[in-house]
Every structure is written in structure tokens, then in C-alpha cells.
Write a protein that holds these residues in place. Structure first.
Motif, PDB file in Angstrom:
ATOM      1  N   VAL A  14       7.112  48.174 -30.100  1.00 54.40           N
ATOM      2  CA  VAL A  14       7.231  49.483 -29.462  1.00 54.40           C
ATOM      3  C   VAL A  14       6.227  49.556 -28.318  1.00 54.40           C
ATOM      4  CG1 VAL A  14       6.942  51.969 -29.763  1.00 54.40           C
ATOM      5  CG2 VAL A  14       8.016  50.599 -31.570  1.00 54.40           C
ATOM      6  N   GLN A  15       6.728  49.953 -27.163  1.00 54.98           N
ATOM      7  CA  GLN A  15       5.849  50.138 -26.005  1.00 54.98           C
ATOM      8  C   GLN A  15       6.113  51.492 -25.368  1.00 54.98           C
ATOM      9  OE1 GLN A  15       6.304  46.683 -23.391  1.00 54.98           O
ATOM     10  NE2 GLN A  15       4.363  45.913 -24.183  1.00 54.98           N
ATOM     11  N   LEU A  16       5.036  52.175 -25.034  1.00 58.01           N
ATOM     12  CA  LEU A  16       5.098  53.471 -24.393  1.00 58.01           C
ATOM     13  C   LEU A  16       4.119  53.461 -23.228  1.00 58.01           C
ATOM     14  CD1 LEU A  16       4.785  55.493 -27.723  1.00 58.01           C
ATOM     15  CD2 LEU A  16       6.906  55.117 -26.481  1.00 58.01           C
ATOM     16  N   VAL A  17       4.592  53.747 -22.031  1.00 56.33           N
ATOM     17  CA  VAL A  17       3.736  53.708 -20.844  1.00 56.33           C
ATOM     18  C   VAL A  17       3.896  55.017 -20.084  1.00 56.33           C
ATOM     19  CG1 VAL A  17       3.164  52.513 -18.724  1.00 56.33           C
ATOM     20  CG2 VAL A  17       3.976  51.204 -20.706  1.00 56.33           C
ATOM     21  N   PHE A  33       1.663  64.570 -26.837  1.00 59.24           N
ATOM     22  CA  PHE A  33       0.492  65.275 -27.327  1.00 59.24           C
ATOM     23  C   PHE A  33      -0.603  65.103 -26.288  1.00 59.24           C
ATOM     24  CE2 PHE A  33      -2.164  61.699 -28.769  1.00 59.24           C
ATOM     25  CZ  PHE A  33      -1.233  60.684 -28.919  1.00 59.24           C
ATOM     26  N   ARG A  34      -1.658  65.873 -26.396  1.00 56.59           N
ATOM     27  CA  ARG A  34      -2.729  65.798 -25.413  1.00 56.59           C
ATOM     28  C   ARG A  34      -4.087  65.925 -26.077  1.00 56.59           C
ATOM     29  NH1 ARG A  34      -1.686  71.654 -22.375  1.00 56.59           N
ATOM     30  NH2 ARG A  34      -2.390  73.005 -24.098  1.00 56.59           N
ATOM     31  N   GLU A  66      -6.651  75.305 -18.736  1.00 55.15           N
ATOM     32  CA  GLU A  66      -6.746  74.817 -20.108  1.00 55.15           C
ATOM     33  C   GLU A  66      -5.714  73.739 -20.441  1.00 55.15           C
ATOM     34  OE1 GLU A  66      -6.511  78.011 -19.094  1.00 55.15           O
ATOM     35  OE2 GLU A  66      -5.237  79.197 -20.450  1.00 55.15           O
ATOM     36  N   ASP A  67      -4.825  73.432 -19.499  1.00 56.77           N
ATOM     37  CA  ASP A  67      -3.900  72.322 -19.693  1.00 56.77           C
ATOM     38  C   ASP A  67      -4.534  70.990 -19.307  1.00 56.77           C
ATOM     39  OD1 ASP A  67      -1.284  74.441 -18.472  1.00 56.77           O
ATOM     40  OD2 ASP A  67      -1.676  73.899 -20.560  1.00 56.77           O
ATOM     41  N   THR A  68      -5.728  71.032 -18.747  1.00 56.79           N
ATOM     42  CA  THR A  68      -6.432  69.809 -18.386  1.00 56.79           C
ATOM     43  C   THR A  68      -6.675  68.957 -19.622  1.00 56.79           C
ATOM     44  OG1 THR A  68      -7.516  70.800 -16.468  1.00 56.79           O
ATOM     45  CG2 THR A  68      -8.576  68.878 -17.449  1.00 56.79           C
ATOM     46  N   ALA A  69      -6.191  67.714 -19.579  1.00 55.36           N
ATOM     47  CA  ALA A  69      -6.300  66.827 -20.740  1.00 55.36           C
ATOM     48  C   ALA A  69      -5.706  65.475 -20.384  1.00 55.36           C
ATOM     49  CB  ALA A  69      -5.547  67.418 -21.936  1.00 55.36           C
ATOM     50  N   VAL A  70      -5.899  64.519 -21.271  1.00 54.70           N
ATOM     51  CA  VAL A  70      -5.155  63.265 -21.206  1.00 54.70           C
ATOM     52  C   VAL A  70      -3.888  63.468 -22.024  1.00 54.70           C
ATOM     53  CG1 VAL A  70      -5.137  60.800 -21.697  1.00 54.70           C
ATOM     54  CG2 VAL A  70      -7.261  61.907 -20.954  1.00 54.70           C
ATOM     55  N   TYR A  71      -2.755  63.150 -21.432  1.00 56.24           N
ATOM     56  CA  TYR A  71      -1.468  63.365 -22.078  1.00 56.24           C
ATOM     57  C   TYR A  71      -0.915  62.024 -22.554  1.00 56.24           C
ATOM     58  CZ  TYR A  71      -1.297  68.210 -20.644  1.00 56.24           C
ATOM     59  OH  TYR A  71      -1.572  69.543 -20.512  1.00 56.24           O
ATOM     60  N   PHE A  72      -0.456  62.020 -23.791  1.00 61.46           N
ATOM     61  CA  PHE A  72       0.047  60.813 -24.428  1.00 61.46           C
ATOM     62  C   PHE A  72       1.496  60.996 -24.853  1.00 61.46           C
ATOM     63  CE2 PHE A  72      -4.035  58.662 -25.048  1.00 61.46           C
ATOM     64  CZ  PHE A  72      -4.935  59.719 -25.009  1.00 61.46           C
ATOM     65  N   CYS A  73       2.220  59.908 -24.790  1.00 58.76           N
ATOM     66  CA  CYS A  73       3.570  59.846 -25.308  1.00 58.76           C
ATOM     67  C   CYS A  73       3.507  59.215 -26.698  1.00 58.76           C
ATOM     68  CB  CYS A  73       4.414  58.998 -24.355  1.00 58.76           C
ATOM     69  SG  CYS A  73       6.141  58.825 -24.789  1.00 58.76           S
ATOM     70  N   GLY A 124       1.038  55.731 -26.331  1.00 58.03           N
ATOM     71  CA  GLY A 124       0.662  54.995 -25.140  1.00 58.03           C
ATOM     72  C   GLY A 124      -0.807  55.152 -24.815  1.00 58.03           C
ATOM     73  N   GLN A 125      -1.184  54.737 -23.624  1.00 56.73           N
ATOM     74  CA  GLN A 125      -2.585  54.775 -23.195  1.00 56.73           C
ATOM     75  C   GLN A 125      -2.967  56.125 -22.602  1.00 56.73           C
ATOM     76  OE1 GLN A 125      -4.911  52.288 -23.764  1.00 56.73           O
ATOM     77  NE2 GLN A 125      -3.204  51.655 -25.057  1.00 56.73           N
ATOM     78  N   GLY A 126      -1.981  56.925 -22.256  1.00 59.86           N
ATOM     79  CA  GLY A 126      -2.259  58.252 -21.741  1.00 59.86           C
ATOM     80  C   GLY A 126      -2.345  58.319 -20.222  1.00 59.86           C
ATOM     81  N   THR A 127      -2.172  59.524 -19.713  1.00 57.42           N
ATOM     82  CA  THR A 127      -2.292  59.782 -18.284  1.00 57.42           C
ATOM     83  C   THR A 127      -3.055  61.093 -18.096  1.00 57.42           C
ATOM     84  OG1 THR A 127      -1.045  59.942 -16.197  1.00 57.42           O
ATOM     85  CG2 THR A 127      -0.038  60.959 -18.128  1.00 57.42           C
ATOM     86  N   GLN A 128      -3.987  61.105 -17.147  1.00 57.01           N
ATOM     87  CA  GLN A 128      -4.873  62.245 -16.964  1.00 57.01           C
ATOM     88  C   GLN A 128      -4.221  63.334 -16.130  1.00 57.01           C
ATOM     89  OE1 GLN A 128      -8.295  62.802 -18.030  1.00 57.01           O
ATOM     90  NE2 GLN A 128      -7.821  64.850 -17.259  1.00 57.01           N
ATOM     91  N   VAL A 129      -4.279  64.551 -16.644  1.00 59.75           N
ATOM     92  CA  VAL A 129      -3.841  65.731 -15.900  1.00 59.75           C
ATOM     93  C   VAL A 129      -5.044  66.646 -15.749  1.00 59.75           C
ATOM     94  CG1 VAL A 129      -2.385  67.786 -15.924  1.00 59.75           C
ATOM     95  CG2 VAL A 129      -1.463  65.591 -16.707  1.00 59.75           C
ATOM     96  N   THR A 130      -5.352  66.983 -14.514  1.00 60.81           N
ATOM     97  CA  THR A 130      -6.474  67.877 -14.242  1.00 60.81           C
ATOM     98  C   THR A 130      -5.965  69.069 -13.447  1.00 60.81           C
ATOM     99  OG1 THR A 130      -8.016  66.019 -14.191  1.00 60.81           O
ATOM    100  CG2 THR A 130      -8.766  68.101 -13.239  1.00 60.81           C
ATOM    101  N   VAL A 131      -6.210  70.260 -13.959  1.00 60.39           N
ATOM    102  CA  VAL A 131      -5.762  71.484 -13.306  1.00 60.39           C
ATOM    103  C   VAL A 131      -6.986  72.207 -12.770  1.00 60.39           C
ATOM    104  CG1 VAL A 131      -4.457  73.622 -13.543  1.00 60.39           C
ATOM    105  CG2 VAL A 131      -3.840  71.620 -14.916  1.00 60.39           C
TER     106      VAL A 131
END
Length: 125
Positions: free
Chosen positions: A1-4, A36-37, A88-95, A116-123
């Protein structure tokens, strides 16, 4: 399984962003998928999930009405459209993916068999 995951960025409050998650190694008929985040200093928070049984989508209370999850079975890509973003949505988001969907009477959970490894969202304000 791979999630990117991809698509994370710096965005102003009130703006929109779409995250993508490229998936491989499992069947959507057998595995639930979701997002999730995790924000700095906070616990992980379940955002959304899609049932492998009927494709029904569930959302956490904090994002309901602002975020929309979808999947493209042809390209095996899962999306998270985020609108009206708040600081408050600022977080690392994961699949996440797994045979068991983390859904209970308490809402959408964050425990996935694979992630996955996650992707950064900054608001910003």
C-alpha cells in the motif's frame, strides 16, 4: 500500500486549497480511505473517510460544510477540497487507508492501517 499526499501550501484565511493523495496497492472495494491531520502541539484529528462498502463519505464536525472529499477510481487519486480555510486548519494533512474505517459514535477517527508522509497546510490571517 502506498499513499502520497500533495497540494499543501500557504494560503490566506478564507481561501481554498485542494489536496491530492495518489494511492496504489489496494482495492477501494476492500479498503476505506480518508484524511486526518495533526497540528503542532495537538492530537491527531480525523477529517473525513469514504466507506469501502457503499462509498458513503463522513466528515468530522470541525470541517463539515467546508471540506469535501472525493475519489477518482480511474486515476486512483483521492482529493480533499478545503474551502473557507481558517487559521485553526493549519496542520500536516495525511491520507489514510485500511480495512477498518475509523468511524464511531464519536465521529471520524484518525487510526488508519496505512498512511502517507503528509503535506503541510498553513493558513495565515
Amino acid at each position: 500500500v502506498q499513499l502520497v499526499e500533495s497540494g499543501g501550501a500557504l494560503v490566506q484565511a478564507g481561501g481554498s486549497l485542494r489536496l491530492s493523495c495518489a494511492t496504489s496497492g489496494f482495492s477501494y472495494d476492500e479498503y476505506a480511505i480518508g484524511w486526518f491531520r495533526q497540528a503542532p502541539g495537538k492530537e491527531r484529528e480525523g477529517i473525513s473517510c469514504i466507506s469501502s462498502y457503499d462509498g458513503k463519505i463522513y466528515y468530522g464536525d470541525s470541517v463539515k460544510g467546508r471540506f469535501a472529499m472525493s475519489r477518482d477510481t480511474a486515476t486512483r487519486t483521492v482529493y480533499l477540497q478545503m474551502n473557507n480555510l481558517k487559521r485553526e486548519d493549519t496542520a500536516v494533512y495525511f491520507c489514510g487507508a485500511g480495512r477498518q474505517m475509523p468511524l464511531s459514535e464519536y465521529g471520524v477517527g484518525d487510526e488508519w492501517e496505512f498512511s502517507g508522509q503528509g503535506t503541510q497546510v498553513t493558513v495565515s490571517s
